[in-house]
Scaffold this active site. Structure first.
Site, PDB file in Angstrom:
ATOM      1  N   ASP A  10       0.839  -1.187   0.000  1.00  0.00           N
ATOM      2  CA  ASP A  10       0.000   0.000   0.000  1.00  0.00           C
ATOM      3  C   ASP A  10       0.876   1.240   0.000  1.00  0.00           C
ATOM      4  OD1 ASP A  10      -2.279   1.550  -0.019  1.00  0.00           O
ATOM      5  OD2 ASP A  10      -2.886   1.079   2.032  1.00  0.00           O
ATOM      6  N   LYS A  11       0.210   2.364  -0.227  1.00  0.00           N
ATOM      7  CA  LYS A  11       0.819   3.685  -0.207  1.00  0.00           C
ATOM      8  C   LYS A  11      -0.059   4.602   0.624  1.00  0.00           C
ATOM      9  CE  LYS A  11      -0.202   7.849  -2.190  1.00  0.00           C
ATOM     10  NZ  LYS A  11      -1.562   8.461  -2.209  1.00  0.00           N
ATOM     11  N   HIS A  12       0.562   5.566   1.273  1.00  0.00           N
ATOM     12  CA  HIS A  12      -0.200   6.574   2.011  1.00  0.00           C
ATOM     13  C   HIS A  12       0.445   7.928   1.774  1.00  0.00           C
ATOM     14  CE1 HIS A  12      -2.758   8.339   5.071  1.00  0.00           C
ATOM     15  NE2 HIS A  12      -1.697   8.887   5.620  1.00  0.00           N
ATOM     16  N   SER A  13      -0.387   8.975   1.712  1.00  0.00           N
ATOM     17  CA  SER A  13       0.095  10.330   1.508  1.00  0.00           C
ATOM     18  C   SER A  13      -0.299  11.208   2.683  1.00  0.00           C
ATOM     19  CB  SER A  13      -0.502  10.913   0.217  1.00  0.00           C
ATOM     20  OG  SER A  13      -0.230  12.298   0.113  1.00  0.00           O
ATOM     21  N   THR A  73      -9.423  11.013  -0.446  1.00  0.00           N
ATOM     22  CA  THR A  73      -9.660   9.987  -1.454  1.00  0.00           C
ATOM     23  C   THR A  73     -11.098   9.477  -1.414  1.00  0.00           C
ATOM     24  OG1 THR A  73      -7.335   9.326  -1.454  1.00  0.00           O
ATOM     25  CG2 THR A  73      -8.923   7.712  -2.258  1.00  0.00           C
ATOM     26  N   ARG A  95      -6.597  14.279  21.400  1.00  0.00           N
ATOM     27  CA  ARG A  95      -5.502  15.165  21.003  1.00  0.00           C
ATOM     28  C   ARG A  95      -6.030  16.410  20.317  1.00  0.00           C
ATOM     29  NH1 ARG A  95      -2.422  11.844  17.006  1.00  0.00           N
ATOM     30  NH2 ARG A  95      -1.148  13.712  16.787  1.00  0.00           N
ATOM     31  N   SER A 154      -0.180   7.339  14.661  1.00  0.00           N
ATOM     32  CA  SER A 154      -1.510   7.464  14.087  1.00  0.00           C
ATOM     33  C   SER A 154      -1.516   7.067  12.614  1.00  0.00           C
ATOM     34  CB  SER A 154      -2.015   8.900  14.245  1.00  0.00           C
ATOM     35  OG  SER A 154      -3.301   9.060  13.686  1.00  0.00           O
ATOM     36  N   LYS A 173      -2.740   2.586  11.612  1.00  0.00           N
ATOM     37  CA  LYS A 173      -3.871   2.201  10.753  1.00  0.00           C
ATOM     38  C   LYS A 173      -3.387   1.435   9.525  1.00  0.00           C
ATOM     39  CE  LYS A 173      -5.502   6.464  10.354  1.00  0.00           C
ATOM     40  NZ  LYS A 173      -4.820   7.294  11.360  1.00  0.00           N
ATOM     41  N   LYS A 174      -2.314   1.905   8.920  1.00  0.00           N
ATOM     42  CA  LYS A 174      -1.827   1.251   7.706  1.00  0.00           C
ATOM     43  C   LYS A 174      -1.302  -0.155   7.994  1.00  0.00           C
ATOM     44  CE  LYS A 174      -2.691   3.879   4.257  1.00  0.00           C
ATOM     45  NZ  LYS A 174      -3.502   3.383   3.120  1.00  0.00           N
TER      46      LYS A 174
END
Length: 444
Positions: A82-85, A122, A170, A185, A189-190
């Site tokens: 996967d990828k996350h931004s 997204t 927070r 955080s 999740k990822k």
């Protein structure tokens, strides 16, 4: 171990062992730790920080606070990646990257989010597609990941539940700005998705999440070290966000642009360059390509054959959307009722763009949320956004504005026009789309 003892130790700048951190986060997830205790712990972390071992333990405890997806029983024929931004304006990479990687043999269980502040989300883009369901049941999600190779959905309540509660506290206790809390955080999740490898896209520039280039670099280095330390090979690309990534911003407009790239068009764009670089890193890191040249060959074949576009279409249909979106996008993606151009007041070269202001302009038009429960108008947004270094003449468009009404358009026209700084040609050199790539072996 008493929760108050854990808080006291962190308050006094004593390091916490993994058992203490896991105990605390289990209590966050099951509700036995109160909001006041969460706030006190978070403030102690903000003030005293965490060492690398603590940050890894916090990330693992966040990951393990709920369901961790397992894929071995499905007999997948490729790695799970996967990828996350960190988010930006005109950043529709995920819509293209997921199916592109799937067409190259990967399996991408992409858990995505909604827009936050000036950045687009997204899920909001995908919900511009009629019928698209971002909350399918687990069986459908898993089957799509197996059979299509990609499914982009929203976070379920069973994945990393401690993070949702910790972040909520927070947000109201001035403890968001803490690197270990931010990284836990993001990664918690990822990594709960059961990944074999992860590639992150950390933005740099005036439209980025982090306030300075130095802060973005620090975040990137922490993500690489902590993600890898938690058992998932992780690398980061630092990419430029001093202008929108695509020349459009807004949910339906960005879906149109994703389809254009998946058809093999727009190869000279910054969006294509960043998406291709991320895809290359993912394929090589996951062992789906032997090197960058091999990855480029596989990516080209996936586009030229139409396989990447086919994977996107199958995902959309599998999640409730139309089967012929790619062929009839104009039919399904309703246009905004009113369009107008924001024009240059004088001749000049675009020497600076306030990217954050453009993103906030989309929010003002109704394409994002001021409050969590706000409805989104998927039709609105910006297109044909002038690029850094582009020459414009008086009256020439700086962008095209897509609005629900003329009044809505007029309300943001001045703000959007002011986002562009015009000057002399050659006084500014636009940054390269890719600033750097960081891997575990690059860290000192």
């Amino acid at each position: 171990m008493l929760i108050q003892d854990i808080i006291r130790r962190k308050r006094d700048a004593e390091p916490l062992d993994a058992d203490a951190i896991h105990t605390f986060m289990r209590g966050v997830a099951d509700g036995s730790v109160g909001d006041a205790q969460i706030g006190a712990f978070a403030m102690a972390v903000v003030l005293n920080g965490m060492n690398r071992e603590e940050a890894i333990a916090l990330t693992e405890a966040t990951r393990d606070s709920g369901q961790v997806l397992r894929w071995h029983d499905l007999g997948l024929d490729g790695p799970v990646l996967d990828k996350h931004s960190t988010g930006g304006v005109g950043d529709l990479v995920s819509l293209v990257l997921g199916p592109w990687i799937a067409a190259c043999g990967g399996h991408v269980p992409m858990i995505s989010g909604r827009g936050l502040g000036h950045t687009g989300g997204t899920l909001d883009k995908l919900e511009a597609i009629p019928g698209y369901n971002v909350t399918p049941d687990d069986d459908l999600f898993r089957q799509l990941v197996k059979n299509v190779g990609v499914a982009i959905i929203g976070q379920t309540g069973t994945l990393a539940p401690a993070d949702k509660r910790l972040y909520g506290v927070r947000d109201v206790t001035a403890t968001v700005e803490s690197l270990p809390l931010i990284v836990a955080s993001i990664l918690g999740k990822k990594l709960a998705c059961g990944l074999d490898t992860l590639v992150m896209d950390v933005k740099v520039g005036n439209g980025a999440f982090m306030p300075t280039a130095e802060a973005s670099r620090e975040l990137a280095e922490a993500i690489v070290a902590i993600g890898s330390g938690a058992g998932t090979p992780t690398s980061v690309l630092l990419t430029d966000m001093n202008q929108p990534l695509a020349d459009c911003a807004g949910n339906a407009l960005e879906v149109h642009e994703a389809l254009r790239l998946l058809r093999g068009e727009g190869r000279d764009s910054r969006l294509y360059q960043v998406t291709h670089a991320l895809a290359t890193e993912m394929l090589v890191q996951a062992g789906l390509a032997t090197n960058a040249d091999d990855a480029a060959m596989r990516l080209e074949k996936a586009l030229a054959s139409g396989e990447a576009l086919e994977r996107f279409s199958r995902m959309v249909h599998g999640l409730g959307g139309p089967s012929d979106l790619a062929e009839r996008a104009e039919h399904y993606l309703a246009p905004a009722p009113f369009t107008t151009d924001v024009v240059a007041p004088r001749a000049g070269t675009v020497n600076a763009i306030d990217t954050r202001a453009l993103g906030l302009g989309v929010v003002e038009l109704g394409g994002g949320r001021r409050n969590a429960g706000d409805a989104i108008d998927h039709r609105v947004g910006l297109s044909r956004i002038a690029a850094l270094g582009q020459r414009v003449e008086p009256g020439q468009p700086l962008l095209r504005l897509h609005a629900a009404s003329q009044a809505d358009a007029e309300a943001v026209t001045r703000q959007l026009g002011a986002a562009f700084t015009l000057g002399e040609a050659g006084s500014v050199t636009p940054a390269a789309p890719i600033h750097a790539t960081l891997r575990k072996e690059d860290l000192s």
